[in-house]
Scaffold this motif. Structure first.
Motif, PDB file in Angstrom:
ATOM      1  N   SER A  53       1.073  -1.284  -0.537  1.00 41.99           N
ATOM      2  CA  SER A  53       0.079  -0.577  -0.092  1.00 41.99           C
ATOM      3  C   SER A  53       1.104   1.025  -0.377  1.00 41.99           C
ATOM      4  O   SER A  53       2.180   0.723  -0.368  1.00 41.99           O
ATOM      5  CB  SER A  53      -1.115  -0.338   1.363  1.00 41.99           C
ATOM      6  OG  SER A  53      -0.183   0.121   1.956  1.00 41.99           O
ATOM      7  N   ARG A  54       0.393   2.247  -0.111  1.00 40.86           N
ATOM      8  CA  ARG A  54       1.112   3.397  -0.234  1.00 40.86           C
ATOM      9  C   ARG A  54       1.459   3.571   1.318  1.00 40.86           C
ATOM     10  O   ARG A  54       2.798   4.459   1.532  1.00 40.86           O
ATOM     11  CB  ARG A  54       0.013   4.447  -0.799  1.00 40.86           C
ATOM     12  CG  ARG A  54      -0.529   4.823  -2.052  1.00 40.86           C
ATOM     13  CD  ARG A  54      -1.649   5.774  -2.292  1.00 40.86           C
ATOM     14  NE  ARG A  54      -1.191   6.981  -2.503  1.00 40.86           N
ATOM     15  CZ  ARG A  54      -0.297   7.982  -3.176  1.00 40.86           C
ATOM     16  NH1 ARG A  54      -0.672   7.990  -4.325  1.00 40.86           N
ATOM     17  NH2 ARG A  54       0.218   9.383  -2.867  1.00 40.86           N
ATOM     18  N   THR A  55       0.504   3.266   2.172  1.00 43.07           N
ATOM     19  CA  THR A  55       0.605   3.599   3.859  1.00 43.07           C
ATOM     20  C   THR A  55       2.446   2.838   4.116  1.00 43.07           C
ATOM     21  O   THR A  55       3.109   3.293   4.820  1.00 43.07           O
ATOM     22  CB  THR A  55      -0.160   3.199   4.686  1.00 43.07           C
ATOM     23  OG1 THR A  55      -1.542   4.084   3.877  1.00 43.07           O
ATOM     24  CG2 THR A  55       0.399   3.437   6.099  1.00 43.07           C
TER      25      THR A  55
ATOM     26  N   PRO B 247      13.572  11.386  -6.408  1.00 47.23           N
ATOM     27  CA  PRO B 247      12.080  12.121  -6.285  1.00 47.23           C
ATOM     28  C   PRO B 247      10.616  11.119  -5.895  1.00 47.23           C
ATOM     29  O   PRO B 247      11.696   9.780  -6.438  1.00 47.23           O
ATOM     30  CB  PRO B 247      12.152  12.609  -8.015  1.00 47.23           C
ATOM     31  CG  PRO B 247      13.944  12.929  -8.539  1.00 47.23           C
ATOM     32  CD  PRO B 247      13.878  11.411  -8.199  1.00 47.23           C
ATOM     33  N   LYS B 248       9.793  11.549  -5.449  1.00 47.63           N
ATOM     34  CA  LYS B 248       8.527  10.007  -5.094  1.00 47.63           C
ATOM     35  C   LYS B 248       7.944  10.231  -6.683  1.00 47.63           C
ATOM     36  O   LYS B 248       8.566  10.735  -7.761  1.00 47.63           O
ATOM     37  CB  LYS B 248       8.206  10.829  -4.490  1.00 47.63           C
ATOM     38  CG  LYS B 248       8.548  11.084  -2.864  1.00 47.63           C
ATOM     39  CD  LYS B 248       7.336  12.309  -2.578  1.00 47.63           C
ATOM     40  CE  LYS B 248       7.549  12.623  -1.473  1.00 47.63           C
ATOM     41  NZ  LYS B 248       6.782  12.608  -0.218  1.00 47.63           N
ATOM     42  N   ASP B 249       8.058   8.884  -6.776  1.00 47.28           N
ATOM     43  CA  ASP B 249       7.170   8.254  -8.319  1.00 47.28           C
ATOM     44  C   ASP B 249       5.520   8.589  -7.689  1.00 47.28           C
ATOM     45  O   ASP B 249       5.057   8.000  -6.617  1.00 47.28           O
ATOM     46  CB  ASP B 249       7.291   7.122  -8.529  1.00 47.28           C
ATOM     47  CG  ASP B 249       9.342   6.943  -8.841  1.00 47.28           C
ATOM     48  OD1 ASP B 249       9.326   7.799 -10.039  1.00 47.28           O
ATOM     49  OD2 ASP B 249       9.574   5.788  -8.860  1.00 47.28           O
TER      50      ASP B 249
ATOM     51  N   PHE C 191      -1.349   4.754 -10.752  1.00 49.25           N
ATOM     52  CA  PHE C 191      -1.662   4.001 -10.303  1.00 49.25           C
ATOM     53  C   PHE C 191      -0.162   3.519  -9.730  1.00 49.25           C
ATOM     54  O   PHE C 191      -0.550   2.228  -9.224  1.00 49.25           O
ATOM     55  CB  PHE C 191      -1.430   3.003 -12.067  1.00 49.25           C
ATOM     56  CG  PHE C 191      -0.353   3.318 -12.304  1.00 49.25           C
ATOM     57  CD1 PHE C 191       0.918   2.306 -12.460  1.00 49.25           C
ATOM     58  CD2 PHE C 191      -0.043   4.367 -12.960  1.00 49.25           C
ATOM     59  CE1 PHE C 191       2.193   2.901 -13.532  1.00 49.25           C
ATOM     60  CE2 PHE C 191       0.638   4.527 -14.224  1.00 49.25           C
ATOM     61  CZ  PHE C 191       1.964   3.997 -14.142  1.00 49.25           C
ATOM     62  N   MET C 192       0.465   3.876  -9.564  1.00 44.80           N
ATOM     63  CA  MET C 192       1.783   3.829  -8.498  1.00 44.80           C
ATOM     64  C   MET C 192       2.275   4.896  -7.350  1.00 44.80           C
ATOM     65  O   MET C 192       2.332   6.476  -8.087  1.00 44.80           O
ATOM     66  CB  MET C 192       2.426   3.767  -9.495  1.00 44.80           C
ATOM     67  CG  MET C 192       4.559   3.165  -9.272  1.00 44.80           C
ATOM     68  SD  MET C 192       5.861   2.746 -10.191  1.00 44.80           S
ATOM     69  CE  MET C 192       6.079   4.128 -10.817  1.00 44.80           C
ATOM     70  N   TYR C 193       2.809   4.567  -6.655  1.00 41.25           N
ATOM     71  CA  TYR C 193       3.370   5.043  -5.659  1.00 41.25           C
ATOM     72  C   TYR C 193       4.803   4.881  -5.470  1.00 41.25           C
ATOM     73  O   TYR C 193       4.691   4.033  -4.413  1.00 41.25           O
ATOM     74  CB  TYR C 193       2.627   5.777  -4.426  1.00 41.25           C
ATOM     75  CG  TYR C 193       2.983   6.790  -3.747  1.00 41.25           C
ATOM     76  CD1 TYR C 193       3.373   8.092  -3.591  1.00 41.25           C
ATOM     77  CD2 TYR C 193       3.348   6.008  -2.156  1.00 41.25           C
ATOM     78  CE1 TYR C 193       3.560   8.610  -2.643  1.00 41.25           C
ATOM     79  CE2 TYR C 193       3.501   6.075  -0.950  1.00 41.25           C
ATOM     80  CZ  TYR C 193       4.216   8.056  -0.909  1.00 41.25           C
ATOM     81  OH  TYR C 193       4.046   8.826  -0.156  1.00 41.25           O
ATOM     82  N   GLY C 194       6.069   6.181  -5.253  1.00 42.74           N
ATOM     83  CA  GLY C 194       7.344   5.246  -4.525  1.00 42.74           C
ATOM     84  C   GLY C 194       8.062   6.537  -3.986  1.00 42.74           C
ATOM     85  O   GLY C 194       7.349   7.537  -4.593  1.00 42.74           O
ATOM     86  N   ARG C 195       9.041   5.658  -3.149  1.00 45.43           N
ATOM     87  CA  ARG C 195       9.831   7.364  -2.466  1.00 45.43           C
ATOM     88  C   ARG C 195      10.755   6.183  -2.340  1.00 45.43           C
ATOM     89  O   ARG C 195      11.287   5.195  -2.991  1.00 45.43           O
ATOM     90  CB  ARG C 195       9.398   6.893  -1.093  1.00 45.43           C
ATOM     91  CG  ARG C 195       8.375   8.218  -0.857  1.00 45.43           C
ATOM     92  CD  ARG C 195       7.493   8.279   0.152  1.00 45.43           C
ATOM     93  NE  ARG C 195       8.270   8.962   0.341  1.00 45.43           N
ATOM     94  CZ  ARG C 195       8.359   9.554   2.525  1.00 45.43           C
ATOM     95  NH1 ARG C 195       7.297   8.828   3.252  1.00 45.43           N
ATOM     96  NH2 ARG C 195       9.320   9.737   2.874  1.00 45.43           N
TER      97      ARG C 195
ATOM     98  N   TRP D 183      17.807   2.441  -1.687  1.00 44.25           N
ATOM     99  CA  TRP D 183      17.041   1.435  -2.097  1.00 44.25           C
ATOM    100  C   TRP D 183      15.254   2.341  -2.625  1.00 44.25           C
ATOM    101  O   TRP D 183      15.133   3.032  -2.187  1.00 44.25           O
ATOM    102  CB  TRP D 183      16.367   0.718  -0.654  1.00 44.25           C
ATOM    103  CG  TRP D 183      17.295  -0.228  -0.096  1.00 44.25           C
ATOM    104  CD1 TRP D 183      18.141  -0.271   0.419  1.00 44.25           C
ATOM    105  CD2 TRP D 183      17.223  -1.439  -0.227  1.00 44.25           C
ATOM    106  NE1 TRP D 183      19.290  -0.969   0.452  1.00 44.25           N
ATOM    107  CE2 TRP D 183      18.258  -2.092   0.032  1.00 44.25           C
ATOM    108  CE3 TRP D 183      16.216  -2.358  -1.675  1.00 44.25           C
ATOM    109  CZ2 TRP D 183      18.529  -3.442  -0.060  1.00 44.25           C
ATOM    110  CZ3 TRP D 183      16.850  -4.089  -0.990  1.00 44.25           C
ATOM    111  CH2 TRP D 183      17.830  -4.333  -0.058  1.00 44.25           C
ATOM    112  N   GLY D 184      14.907   1.866  -3.657  1.00 44.78           N
ATOM    113  CA  GLY D 184      13.226   2.084  -3.830  1.00 44.78           C
ATOM    114  C   GLY D 184      12.250   1.510  -2.977  1.00 44.78           C
ATOM    115  O   GLY D 184      12.645   0.446  -2.932  1.00 44.78           O
ATOM    116  N   VAL D 185      10.833   2.139  -2.823  1.00 38.85           N
ATOM    117  CA  VAL D 185       9.464   1.236  -2.041  1.00 38.85           C
ATOM    118  C   VAL D 185       8.671   1.635  -3.062  1.00 38.85           C
ATOM    119  O   VAL D 185       8.752   3.253  -2.987  1.00 38.85           O
ATOM    120  CB  VAL D 185       9.663   1.763  -0.351  1.00 38.85           C
ATOM    121  CG1 VAL D 185       8.539   0.605  -0.034  1.00 38.85           C
ATOM    122  CG2 VAL D 185      10.744   1.716   0.000  1.00 38.85           C
ATOM    123  N   ASN D 186       7.601   0.860  -3.659  1.00 39.85           N
ATOM    124  CA  ASN D 186       7.036   0.922  -4.495  1.00 39.85           C
ATOM    125  C   ASN D 186       5.688   0.186  -4.147  1.00 39.85           C
ATOM    126  O   ASN D 186       5.959  -0.655  -4.002  1.00 39.85           O
ATOM    127  CB  ASN D 186       7.479   0.730  -6.145  1.00 39.85           C
ATOM    128  CG  ASN D 186       8.327   1.793  -6.672  1.00 39.85           C
ATOM    129  OD1 ASN D 186       9.563   2.069  -5.707  1.00 39.85           O
ATOM    130  ND2 ASN D 186       7.968   2.899  -6.746  1.00 39.85           N
TER     131      ASN D 186
END
Length: 142
Positions: free
Chosen positions: A81-83, A103-105, A109-113, A123-126
């Motif tokens: 989830s986004r959370t 930068p944040k994505d 349909f997608m959210y990533g930090r 590391w990315g988390v999506n």
């Protein structure tokens, strides 16, 4: 059986790195850990092998790059989830990492930090809504 991935990461302080990865949700597998390495388990198929520089040098003749000044790879973990994306990045920052070095994505349909560990590994988390992604792709291909 699904394929497994083992990332081997050289770290300057094994105890600090182990504590950092535990803080972001990995668990240490003592069976494959010792004073030179910590096997950090993210899931049944994803493992990060944190190794001292001395141990890492046993596997490659190439010099170890400084992940704080250069980048050879970006790693990405999925989230449910986004959370959960926000929670993991917050835990990384609280454990001594850097939140959002990239930068944040943010798409429908997608959210990533992202986060950087104390040694500079990025590391990315999506999170991705696969149904929304499929619908958007179908419209684009129509």
């Amino acid at each position: 059986m699904p394929r497994m991935i083992f990332l081997n990461l050289p770290v300057t302080d094994l105890k600090r790195a182990t504590a950092f990865y535990e803080a972001v949700g990995a668990t240490r597998n003592p069976q494959f850990s010792d004073e030179t390495a910590s096997c950090m388990v993210f899931s049944e198929t994803i493992y990060a092998m944190l190794t001292t520089h001395e141990k890492f040098r046993q596997f490659t003749p190439k010099p170890i790059s400084d992940a704080k000044t250069s980048n050879q790879a970006l790693f990405c973990l999925s989230a449910d989830s986004r959370t959960e994306v926000d929670d993991i990045v917050s835990k990384a920052a609280a454990a001594g990492g850097v939140a959002d070095p990239s930068p944040k994505d943010e798409y429908s349909f997608m959210y990533g930090r992202s986060f950087e560990d104390p040694d500079g590994h990025m590391w990315g988390v999506n999170w991705m809504d696969m149904a929304a992604f499929a619908a958007q792709s179908d419209m684009a291909n129509a």
